[in-house]
Design a protein around this motif. Structure first.
Motif, PDB file in Angstrom:
ATOM      1  N   LYS A 143       0.816  -1.211   0.000  1.00  0.00           N
ATOM      2  CA  LYS A 143       0.000   0.000   0.000  1.00  0.00           C
ATOM      3  C   LYS A 143       0.854   1.267   0.000  1.00  0.00           C
ATOM      4  O   LYS A 143       0.349   2.353  -0.292  1.00  0.00           O
ATOM      5  N   ALA A 144       2.122   1.149   0.348  1.00  0.00           N
ATOM      6  CA  ALA A 144       3.014   2.306   0.408  1.00  0.00           C
ATOM      7  C   ALA A 144       3.588   2.594  -0.977  1.00  0.00           C
ATOM      8  O   ALA A 144       3.598   1.731  -1.860  1.00  0.00           O
ATOM      9  N   ASP A 145       4.091   3.812  -1.156  1.00  0.00           N
ATOM     10  CA  ASP A 145       4.758   4.165  -2.405  1.00  0.00           C
ATOM     11  C   ASP A 145       6.024   3.339  -2.550  1.00  0.00           C
ATOM     12  O   ASP A 145       6.658   2.948  -1.556  1.00  0.00           O
ATOM     13  N   VAL A 146       6.427   3.102  -3.791  1.00  0.00           N
ATOM     14  CA  VAL A 146       7.575   2.233  -4.042  1.00  0.00           C
ATOM     15  C   VAL A 146       8.847   2.792  -3.415  1.00  0.00           C
ATOM     16  O   VAL A 146       9.763   2.048  -3.059  1.00  0.00           O
ATOM     17  N   GLU A 147       8.915   4.118  -3.235  1.00  0.00           N
ATOM     18  CA  GLU A 147      10.121   4.727  -2.660  1.00  0.00           C
ATOM     19  C   GLU A 147      10.400   4.245  -1.246  1.00  0.00           C
ATOM     20  O   GLU A 147      11.558   4.227  -0.807  1.00  0.00           O
ATOM     21  N   ILE A 148       9.369   3.849  -0.517  1.00  0.00           N
ATOM     22  CA  ILE A 148       9.584   3.422   0.863  1.00  0.00           C
ATOM     23  C   ILE A 148      10.411   2.149   0.916  1.00  0.00           C
ATOM     24  O   ILE A 148      11.113   1.885   1.901  1.00  0.00           O
ATOM     25  N   GLU A 149      10.368   1.351  -0.151  1.00  0.00           N
ATOM     26  CA  GLU A 149      11.150   0.124  -0.160  1.00  0.00           C
ATOM     27  C   GLU A 149      12.641   0.417  -0.095  1.00  0.00           C
ATOM     28  O   GLU A 149      13.401  -0.349   0.499  1.00  0.00           O
ATOM     29  N   GLY A 150      13.067   1.515  -0.733  1.00  0.00           N
ATOM     30  CA  GLY A 150      14.481   1.880  -0.665  1.00  0.00           C
ATOM     31  C   GLY A 150      14.936   2.153   0.752  1.00  0.00           C
ATOM     32  O   GLY A 150      16.075   1.842   1.130  1.00  0.00           O
ATOM     33  N   LEU A 151      14.043   2.733   1.580  1.00  0.00           N
ATOM     34  CA  LEU A 151      14.380   3.000   2.976  1.00  0.00           C
ATOM     35  C   LEU A 151      14.556   1.714   3.771  1.00  0.00           C
ATOM     36  O   LEU A 151      15.256   1.685   4.777  1.00  0.00           O
ATOM     37  N   LEU A 152      13.893   0.658   3.303  1.00  0.00           N
ATOM     38  CA  LEU A 152      13.904  -0.595   4.059  1.00  0.00           C
ATOM     39  C   LEU A 152      15.143  -1.446   3.803  1.00  0.00           C
ATOM     40  O   LEU A 152      15.456  -2.329   4.600  1.00  0.00           O
ATOM     41  N   LEU A 153      15.841  -1.218   2.690  1.00  0.00           N
ATOM     42  CA  LEU A 153      16.894  -2.143   2.285  1.00  0.00           C
ATOM     43  C   LEU A 153      18.012  -2.244   3.324  1.00  0.00           C
ATOM     44  O   LEU A 153      18.499  -3.340   3.617  1.00  0.00           O
ATOM     45  N   GLU A 154      18.438  -1.114   3.880  1.00  0.00           N
ATOM     46  CA  GLU A 154      19.499  -1.157   4.893  1.00  0.00           C
ATOM     47  C   GLU A 154      19.018  -1.883   6.144  1.00  0.00           C
ATOM     48  O   GLU A 154      19.755  -2.665   6.752  1.00  0.00           O
ATOM     49  N   VAL A 155      17.754  -1.649   6.504  1.00  0.00           N
ATOM     50  CA  VAL A 155      17.201  -2.301   7.687  1.00  0.00           C
ATOM     51  C   VAL A 155      17.136  -3.812   7.482  1.00  0.00           C
ATOM     52  O   VAL A 155      17.518  -4.604   8.357  1.00  0.00           O
ATOM     53  N   LEU A 156      16.670  -4.238   6.306  1.00  0.00           N
ATOM     54  CA  LEU A 156      16.436  -5.662   6.066  1.00  0.00           C
ATOM     55  C   LEU A 156      17.713  -6.443   5.778  1.00  0.00           C
ATOM     56  O   LEU A 156      17.746  -7.658   5.975  1.00  0.00           O
TER      57      LEU A 156
END
Length: 292
Positions: A143-156
């Protein structure tokens, strides 16, 4: 820890897991990998994360995704009001001390206001900085914009978050991460590579009957079987929103409260609104059930 042990702990937390679910949860824990869970709405993806938290005795930290969620809501933001108060106080102090420029101490103030004292941790940073192990639920990422996935990469991938003013903050304890998606849009390959994948569909009739009877004590076996069988028929129709497991449970509770002994046509027709949430779905289901 074993797959059987995971299944038992999830069951004790109220979640009856299939072999595939128990095995994937076991592997995610053993390999310290995030778990990406996809499937239609209402099959228990979010409940799985809650059950894992209960089974582990851990706090659940939830990032609920939606269109427009951004870094400030997901990662962190600075407490601007508190920073402004500190700047104002510093300038007033300079003036009282007779400094020619109210900004003469700005460099020191700037260093002072970009510290942990002024950092507001949002769900992702809260999970990384937690002093005890937690379960991090990133719910409905699609449901989030695709840009939020970039923020997650370092976390994951690294279980870390970089704050430019402070540097990289690494997890004290690796959180158990569950990312859920209803597959309304395709998630990036970069995100998928960092996760173990689990697809959850509606349970088998046998498992759903166990789930319902576990959640609704006192429900007769025959009535539970009839409920599950009818719900399965409804899910085969082209509905805007097929009934979820939680709605199956709600319907079973409704029937028990009404003292229903079986699924008479009148009982079904009068209470379809518990299962279905759109008028056209109710009309379609009523017509289809009347044929049978």
């Amino acid at each position: 820890m074993s797959v059987d042990r995971v299944r038992e702990e999830l069951a004790a937390a109220g979640y009856l897991a299939s072999d595939a679910i128990a095995t994937t949860v076991f592997l995610a824990d053993r390999l310290d990998k995030p778990l990406l869970v996809e499937g239609p709405a209402g099959v228990g993806k979010t409940e799985l994360a809650k059950a894992v938290a209960t089974a582990r005795g851990a706090r659940l930290i939830r990032l609920q995704c939606y269109e427009g969620v951004d870094e400030a809501r997901a990662l962190y933001e600075w407490n601007h009001a508190k920073q402004l108060l500190r700047i104002t106080a510093a300038r007033q102090d300079d003036q009282h001390q007779g400094h020619e420029s109210p900004d003469s101490g700005w460099d020191a103030v700037r260093d002072d206001i970009f510290t942990d004292e002024f950092l507001l941790a949002r769900p992702l940073l809260a999970a990384i900085r937690s002093p005890e192990p937690v379960v991090l639920l990133i719910d409905e990422l699609d449901k989030a914009d695709v840009e939020i996935e970039g923020l997650l990469l370092e976390v994951l991938s690294d279980f870390a978050i970089t704050v430019p003013e402070l540097g990289t903050i690494r997890a004290r304890h690796i959180p158990f991460v569950v990312v859920t998606s209803n597959a309304t849009r395709e998630l990036s390959e970069a995100l998928r590579r960092r996760c173990l994948f689990l697809h959850i569909d509606y349970p088998t009739p046998e498992l759903e009957q166990q789930i319902v009877q576990n959640a609704v004590p006192g429900l007769p076996d025959a009535l539970a079987e009839s409920v599950v069988r009818l719900v399965a028929r409804l899910r085969e129709l082209s509905l805007r929103k097929p009934p979820s497991i939680s709605e199956t449970i709600d319907w079973a509770r409704t029937l028990l409260a009404l003292g229903a002994a079986d699924l008479s046509p009148q009982i079904v027709t009068d209470n379809l609104g518990v299962l279905l949430k759109h008028r056209d779905d109710i009309e379609r289901a009523t017509a289809a059930l009347a044929v049978h």
